[in-house]
Design an enzyme around this catalytic site. Structure first.
Site, PDB file in Angstrom:
ATOM      1  CD  GLU A 150      -2.446  -1.892   0.416  1.00 45.55           C
ATOM      2  OE1 GLU A 150      -2.383  -1.390  -0.713  1.00 45.55           O
ATOM      3  OE2 GLU A 150      -3.109  -2.908   0.656  1.00 45.55           O
ATOM      4  CB  THR A 199       7.667   1.621  -0.572  1.00 49.48           C
ATOM      5  OG1 THR A 199       7.868   2.714  -1.491  1.00 49.48           O
ATOM      6  CG2 THR A 199       7.423   0.335  -1.358  1.00 49.48           C
ATOM      7  CG  PHE A 247       6.480  10.023  -8.071  1.00 49.74           C
ATOM      8  CD1 PHE A 247       6.300   9.000  -7.156  1.00 49.74           C
ATOM      9  CD2 PHE A 247       5.871  11.240  -7.822  1.00 49.74           C
ATOM     10  CE1 PHE A 247       5.509   9.164  -6.026  1.00 49.74           C
ATOM     11  CE2 PHE A 247       5.078  11.425  -6.694  1.00 49.74           C
ATOM     12  CZ  PHE A 247       4.909  10.392  -5.793  1.00 49.74           C
TER      13      PHE A 247
END
Length: 397
Positions: free
Chosen positions: A376, A378, A396
C-alpha cells in the site's frame, strides 16, 4: 521471576496512556474496540504462534470476523455495519495487536475488494456480492500489483480487450492477498479506454492463482500470484463507474487508512510484551525495568505510540467529517509504520535471547511490519507524495 497478571497489564496500559487519549473516544467507539479486543484475546493470541510457525491462515476466521461485524464495517447498506472510520481504525488496531496477517484479511476483504464494489459497482453487483462478503461467507481479493508494476500501477501490463459483448483478460498479478481461497478477485486492467476494474470469479476458465512461498513475514496470511490466460467475462462483470486509476487508488487509500491504526496495535503489543517481561525478569538481583537503559527504551516506545495514536485519531475524525485529503493518509501510513517497526525491534532487545522465540510477539511483529511498510505504498513512495505536496515538484521519475 515475578508474575504480571492480565489485570496488571490493563493497569499498566492505563498508566501508559499518559496523554489520556482514551478519554477522547466515545462510549460507542470504546465498545467496538473492547469487543474486538476480547475476540483477539480469545481467538488469536492462543493460536497465532502456531499459525505463524506453520504458515497457516485459519480460513474459518472469515465467518467469525463476519459475525463480529468488522468486514466492510464502515460501508453502509448491503449487510454492512455502517460504523465510523474511527471505529474501523480501532478494530484494525486490535486485530493487528494479534497479528498483521489477520488484520490484512480485514483490509483486503473490506477496504480493497468490498469498497471497490461498493463505490464503483452496479446495484446488481452490490446486491450479489456485498451481503455475503460482509458475513465472511464470500471472500474477495484485489489484483492491482504486477510482477513489474508495484509502485507505478500506471505501467500495468494486464489488458482487457473487447470481444463482442465480452471482455477477455490477459496478464499477471503478484502479491495478491487471498486469491487462492477467494471466490472473486477485483482485477484492474488496461483497456483501449483506459484502466477498468472487473469482478473476476476465481473459478473462471483461465484464472490461475498460486501461493507465494516460503515467506519470512506475514506467515499467517496468504499472498499469491495470479495468471490470467484469456479469461472471458461478460460486460456485467465490469465495475461500471470505475474509470482510470482513480478506482484502484481510492481503494488503496482506504487500506492505507486502516494501516495507520493497525500498526499501532503491533507496536502496542510489542511494547506491552517488553514491559511485562522487564517487570518479571530479574537481572543482577532486580527487575530489568529498574534499570535506566530499559526505562529509556520503554519511554521512547510510549512516546511514539501516544503520538501515533493522536495522529490516527485525528485522521479518523477527518475521514468521518469527509475532509480527509489523501496526502494526510500518507503522513499517517509513513510515520506510524516506520515508528511501529522501530518499537517492535527495540522491544525485542529487552527480551534478550528469549526474544527470538515465538513465545514472544515482538520479533513476529517486526517481521510482519517489514511487509506492512512495503505494501500500500512503500516508505519511499509516501515520502515522494509528501515531498511533492511540500515543494510542488514531482520527483517520481
Amino acid at each position: 521471576m515475578t508474575t504480571v497478571t492480565a489485570s496488571d497489564i490493563e493497569t499498566l496500559r492505563e498508566t501508559s496512556d499518559i496523554l489520556g487519549i482514551d478519554a477522547l473516544l466515545t462510549d460507542e467507539e470504546k465498545a467496538t474496540r473492547d469487543k474486538v479486543r476480547v475476540f483477539v484475546d480469545a481467538r488469536i493470541r492462543p493460536n497465532i504462534a502456531e499459525w505463524y510457525d506453520k504458515a497457516h491462515f485459519p480460513l474459518e476466521i472469515a465467518t467469525e470476523l463476519g459475525e463480529l461485524g468488522v468486514l466492510g464495517m464502515y460501508l453502509h447498506g448491503y449487510g454492512c455495519a455502517g460504523r465510523s472510520a474511527v471505529e474501523y481504525g480501532l478494530a484494525a488496531l486490535e486485530l493487528e495487536a494479534g497479528d498483521s496477517g489477520l488484520r490484512t484479511f480485514l483490509s483486503v476483504q473490506g477496504s480493497l475488494a468490498m469498497s471497490s464494489i461498493h463505490k464503483w459497482g452496479s446495484e446488481e453487483q452490490k446486491q450479489q456480492w456485498l451481503p455475503g462478503m460482509a458475513k465472511g461467507e464470500i471472500i474477495g481479493s484485489f489484483g492491482l500489483t504486477e510482477p513489474t508494476a508495484g509502485s507505478d500501477p500506471s505501467s500495468m501490463k494486464t489488458f482487457a480487450r473487447r470481444d463482442g459483448d465480452d471482455w477477455v483478460l490477459t496478464g499477471s498479478k503478484r502479491w495478491i492477498g487471498l486469491a487462492t481461497v477467494a471466490q472473486l478477485t477485483i482485477i484492474w486492467a488496461q483497456t483501449d479506454e483506459g484502466v477498468r476494474g472487473f469482478i473476476v470469479p476465481t473459478d473462471a476458465p483461465g484464472f490461475h492463482a498460486t501461493v507465494l512461498e516460503p515467506k519470512l513475514s506475514m506467515r499467517a496470511s496468504i499472498q499469491t500470484e495470479i495468471h490470467l490466460d484469456d479469461v472471458r467475462l461478460p460486460d456485467s462483470a465490469r465495475l461500471p463507474d470505475a474509470r482510470g486509476l482513480r478506482g484502484p487508488l481510492s481503494a488503496l487509500n482506504e487500506a492505507r487508512y486502516g494501516i495507520i491504526w493497525g500498526v499501532l496495535g503491533a507496536a502496542r503489543d510489542s511494547y506491552e510484551e517488553a514491559l511485562r517481561y522487564s517487570l518479571e525478569r530479574l537481572q543482577f538481583d532486580k527487575p530489568l525495568a529498574g534499570y535506566q537503559l530499559t526505562q529509556q527504551k520503554l519511554v521512547d516506545m510510549v512516546l511514539e505510540i501516544q503520538k501515533g495514536a493522536l495522529l490516527a485519531l485525528h485522521t479518523g475524525r477527518l475521514k468521518d467529517a469527509g475532509t480527509l485529503d489523501p496526502v494526510q493518509i500518507s503522513v499517517g501510513k509513513l510515520n506510524n509504520t516506520r515508528e511501529a517497526i522501530k518499537i517492535a525491534r527495540e522491544a525485542r532487545t529487552i527480551l534478550g535471547g528469549n526474544g527470538i522465540l515465538l513465545d514472544y510477539s515482538p520479533i513476529r511483529h517486526a517481521a510482519n511490519l517489514e511487509s506492512v511498510r512495503t505494501y500500500e505504498g512503500t516508505d519511499e513512495v509516501h515520502t515522494l507524495i509528501l515531498g511533492q505536496h511540500i515543494t510542488g515538484i514531482g520527483a517520481f521519475r
